[in-house]
Design a protein around this motif. Structure first.
Motif, PDB file in Angstrom:
ATOM      1  N   PRO A  97      -9.950  -9.588 -13.157  1.00  0.00           N
ATOM      2  CA  PRO A  97     -10.191  -8.172 -13.458  1.00  0.00           C
ATOM      3  C   PRO A  97     -11.175  -7.494 -12.516  1.00  0.00           C
ATOM      4  O   PRO A  97     -11.085  -6.284 -12.301  1.00  0.00           O
ATOM      5  N   MET A  98     -12.098  -8.236 -11.918  1.00  0.00           N
ATOM      6  CA  MET A  98     -13.110  -7.623 -11.058  1.00  0.00           C
ATOM      7  C   MET A  98     -12.510  -7.039  -9.774  1.00  0.00           C
ATOM      8  O   MET A  98     -13.175  -6.280  -9.068  1.00  0.00           O
ATOM      9  N   LEU A  99     -11.238  -7.355  -9.513  1.00  0.00           N
ATOM     10  CA  LEU A  99     -10.573  -6.814  -8.329  1.00  0.00           C
ATOM     11  C   LEU A  99      -9.948  -5.444  -8.582  1.00  0.00           C
ATOM     12  O   LEU A  99      -9.313  -4.893  -7.686  1.00  0.00           O
ATOM     13  N   LEU A 100     -10.134  -4.899  -9.782  1.00  0.00           N
ATOM     14  CA  LEU A 100      -9.505  -3.621 -10.141  1.00  0.00           C
ATOM     15  C   LEU A 100      -9.798  -2.508  -9.134  1.00  0.00           C
ATOM     16  O   LEU A 100      -8.865  -1.832  -8.682  1.00  0.00           O
ATOM     17  N   PRO A 101     -11.067  -2.254  -8.734  1.00  0.00           N
ATOM     18  CA  PRO A 101     -11.315  -1.173  -7.759  1.00  0.00           C
ATOM     19  C   PRO A 101     -10.590  -1.387  -6.429  1.00  0.00           C
ATOM     20  O   PRO A 101     -10.068  -0.436  -5.840  1.00  0.00           O
ATOM     21  N   ILE A 102     -10.544  -2.636  -5.982  1.00  0.00           N
ATOM     22  CA  ILE A 102      -9.866  -2.935  -4.721  1.00  0.00           C
ATOM     23  C   ILE A 102      -8.363  -2.726  -4.850  1.00  0.00           C
ATOM     24  O   ILE A 102      -7.711  -2.205  -3.945  1.00  0.00           O
ATOM     25  N   LYS A 103      -7.809  -3.133  -5.998  1.00  0.00           N
ATOM     26  CA  LYS A 103      -6.381  -2.963  -6.228  1.00  0.00           C
ATOM     27  C   LYS A 103      -5.990  -1.483  -6.235  1.00  0.00           C
ATOM     28  O   LYS A 103      -4.949  -1.098  -5.694  1.00  0.00           O
ATOM     29  N   ILE A 104      -6.827  -0.663  -6.878  1.00  0.00           N
ATOM     30  CA  ILE A 104      -6.548   0.780  -6.911  1.00  0.00           C
ATOM     31  C   ILE A 104      -6.641   1.366  -5.509  1.00  0.00           C
ATOM     32  O   ILE A 104      -5.783   2.154  -5.087  1.00  0.00           O
ATOM     33  N   MET A 105      -7.668   0.991  -4.751  1.00  0.00           N
ATOM     34  CA  MET A 105      -7.822   1.478  -3.387  1.00  0.00           C
ATOM     35  C   MET A 105      -6.654   1.030  -2.507  1.00  0.00           C
ATOM     36  O   MET A 105      -6.188   1.771  -1.628  1.00  0.00           O
ATOM     37  N   GLU A 106      -6.167  -0.178  -2.759  1.00  0.00           N
ATOM     38  CA  GLU A 106      -5.061  -0.704  -1.973  1.00  0.00           C
ATOM     39  C   GLU A 106      -3.809   0.141  -2.119  1.00  0.00           C
ATOM     40  O   GLU A 106      -3.038   0.312  -1.169  1.00  0.00           O
ATOM     41  N   GLU A 107      -3.587   0.671  -3.315  1.00  0.00           N
ATOM     42  CA  GLU A 107      -2.423   1.520  -3.548  1.00  0.00           C
ATOM     43  C   GLU A 107      -2.458   2.741  -2.615  1.00  0.00           C
ATOM     44  O   GLU A 107      -1.440   3.113  -2.025  1.00  0.00           O
ATOM     45  N   PHE A 108      -3.626   3.355  -2.482  1.00  0.00           N
ATOM     46  CA  PHE A 108      -3.746   4.549  -1.645  1.00  0.00           C
ATOM     47  C   PHE A 108      -3.699   4.203  -0.156  1.00  0.00           C
ATOM     48  O   PHE A 108      -3.093   4.930   0.635  1.00  0.00           O
ATOM     49  N   THR A 109      -4.331   3.101   0.224  1.00  0.00           N
ATOM     50  CA  THR A 109      -4.308   2.718   1.639  1.00  0.00           C
ATOM     51  C   THR A 109      -2.896   2.331   2.079  1.00  0.00           C
ATOM     52  O   THR A 109      -2.516   2.580   3.235  1.00  0.00           O
ATOM     53  N   ASN A 110      -2.127   1.737   1.175  1.00  0.00           N
ATOM     54  CA  ASN A 110      -0.732   1.412   1.505  1.00  0.00           C
ATOM     55  C   ASN A 110       0.067   2.668   1.828  1.00  0.00           C
ATOM     56  O   ASN A 110       0.852   2.705   2.788  1.00  0.00           O
ATOM     57  N   VAL A 111      -0.122   3.707   1.020  1.00  0.00           N
ATOM     58  CA  VAL A 111       0.590   4.972   1.247  1.00  0.00           C
ATOM     59  C   VAL A 111       0.169   5.589   2.578  1.00  0.00           C
ATOM     60  O   VAL A 111       1.007   6.025   3.378  1.00  0.00           O
ATOM     61  N   ILE A 112      -1.121   5.624   2.836  1.00  0.00           N
ATOM     62  CA  ILE A 112      -1.636   6.256   4.062  1.00  0.00           C
ATOM     63  C   ILE A 112      -1.135   5.522   5.302  1.00  0.00           C
ATOM     64  O   ILE A 112      -0.634   6.137   6.250  1.00  0.00           O
ATOM     65  N   THR A 113      -1.275   4.198   5.305  1.00  0.00           N
ATOM     66  CA  THR A 113      -0.853   3.437   6.493  1.00  0.00           C
ATOM     67  C   THR A 113       0.655   3.490   6.682  1.00  0.00           C
ATOM     68  O   THR A 113       1.140   3.599   7.820  1.00  0.00           O
ATOM     69  N   LEU A 114       1.416   3.421   5.586  1.00  0.00           N
ATOM     70  CA  LEU A 114       2.874   3.460   5.686  1.00  0.00           C
ATOM     71  C   LEU A 114       3.349   4.798   6.240  1.00  0.00           C
ATOM     72  O   LEU A 114       4.210   4.843   7.134  1.00  0.00           O
ATOM     73  N   GLY A 115       2.774   5.885   5.744  1.00  0.00           N
ATOM     74  CA  GLY A 115       3.204   7.208   6.187  1.00  0.00           C
ATOM     75  C   GLY A 115       2.703   7.579   7.563  1.00  0.00           C
ATOM     76  O   GLY A 115       3.460   8.080   8.407  1.00  0.00           O
ATOM     77  N   LEU A 116       1.427   7.325   7.846  1.00  0.00           N
ATOM     78  CA  LEU A 116       0.849   7.744   9.122  1.00  0.00           C
ATOM     79  C   LEU A 116       1.339   6.903  10.285  1.00  0.00           C
ATOM     80  O   LEU A 116       1.416   7.388  11.427  1.00  0.00           O
ATOM     81  N   ARG A 117       1.681   5.631  10.054  1.00  0.00           N
ATOM     82  CA  ARG A 117       2.217   4.794  11.132  1.00  0.00           C
ATOM     83  C   ARG A 117       3.527   5.391  11.651  1.00  0.00           C
ATOM     84  O   ARG A 117       3.735   5.512  12.858  1.00  0.00           O
TER      85      ARG A 117
END
Length: 239
Positions: free
Chosen positions: A151-171
């Motif tokens: 459970p302590m990875l929750l903040p990282i998991k949420i951030m990962e969702e947004f970084t995935n979108v940004i990197t996928l789209g901007l690449r």
């Protein structure tokens, strides 16, 4: 390089006319390609049918490489459609560049616009999360997607969702936009340096178009592959 588009509005909502038109044209081209290649299907494929079947096998291979075998049939058509749309969208701006005397762009690759690529990336994010919530239920989805393996990875998991979108789209956007900028700069050599530069500009333009075709194909493959990876991570139970 600053690009201007023409705009129209429906009620109080304004739309980018250039991007909207190019997305519609891309969809029509994709439809016509599939329609032309799948007419008069036979048990012994030749020509156009061979080409479309190879493309279906190729995109199904992307799914099978990144998802369990049982999921291939569920996502093979989606990966085929996604790959073909992005491939055509990447290449369509290489055909020509139409700009009015007022420097308004009328023709370009829709994937050379960040809103289109970010919209595609957001579509993958929403789809992957909806599929996960449908498969596991809300409680199981939250546990598998955000609380595993701890459970302590929750903040990282949420951030990962947004970084995935940004990197996928901007690449995707960065590669296609840069290619069109270079083509425009090479074409402007003739007006800035004079007609004597044509023997240098034309071969350089042809080389860069060939390179851009290659990059556009690679980016369609990369976007489709990463989309399948992101969806797979959501719909598979983490050990």
């Amino acid at each position: 390089m600053d690009e201007k588009s023409w705009f129209f509005h429906i009620g109080p909502i304004w739309f980018d006319g250039t991007v909207t038109t190019m997305v519609i044209i891309t969809c029509l081209i994709v439809f016509l390609i599939v329609f032309a290649c799948t007419r008069n299907l036979s048990m012994k494929p030749t020509g156009k049918q061979n080409a479309i079947e190879w493309l279906i096998d190729f995109t199904s291979g992307i799914v099978s490489d990144n998802m369990p075998r049982k999921e291939v049939r569920n996502f093979s058509f989606f990966s085929f459609t996604l790959f073909l749309f992005i491939f055509v969208a990447n290449q369509i701006g290489l055909i020509t560049k139409i700009v009015t005397p007022q420097e308004v762009t009328l023709w370009k690759s829709p994937t050379a616009d960040p809103f289109v690529t970010m919209g595609l990336a957001m579509m993958i994010l929403v789809l992957s999360n909806l599929l996960a919530s449908e498969r596991f239920g809300l409680r199981g989805y939250i546990k598998n997607s955000f609380l595993s393996p701890m459970p302590m990875l929750l903040p990282i998991k949420i951030m990962e969702e947004f970084t995935n979108v940004i990197t996928l789209g901007l690449r995707l956007y960065g590669n296609i936009y840069a290619g069109e900028v270079l083509l425009t700069l090479i074409a402007s050599m003739v007006t800035s340096l004079g007609w004597w530069s044509i023997p240098f500009a034309i071969p350089l333009e042809m080389i860069w178009i060939a390179f851009s075709l290659f990059i556009g194909s690679i980016q369609a493959f990369v976007f489709t592959t990463l989309s399948m990876v992101y969806i797979s991570h959501q719909i598979e139970v983490e050990e």
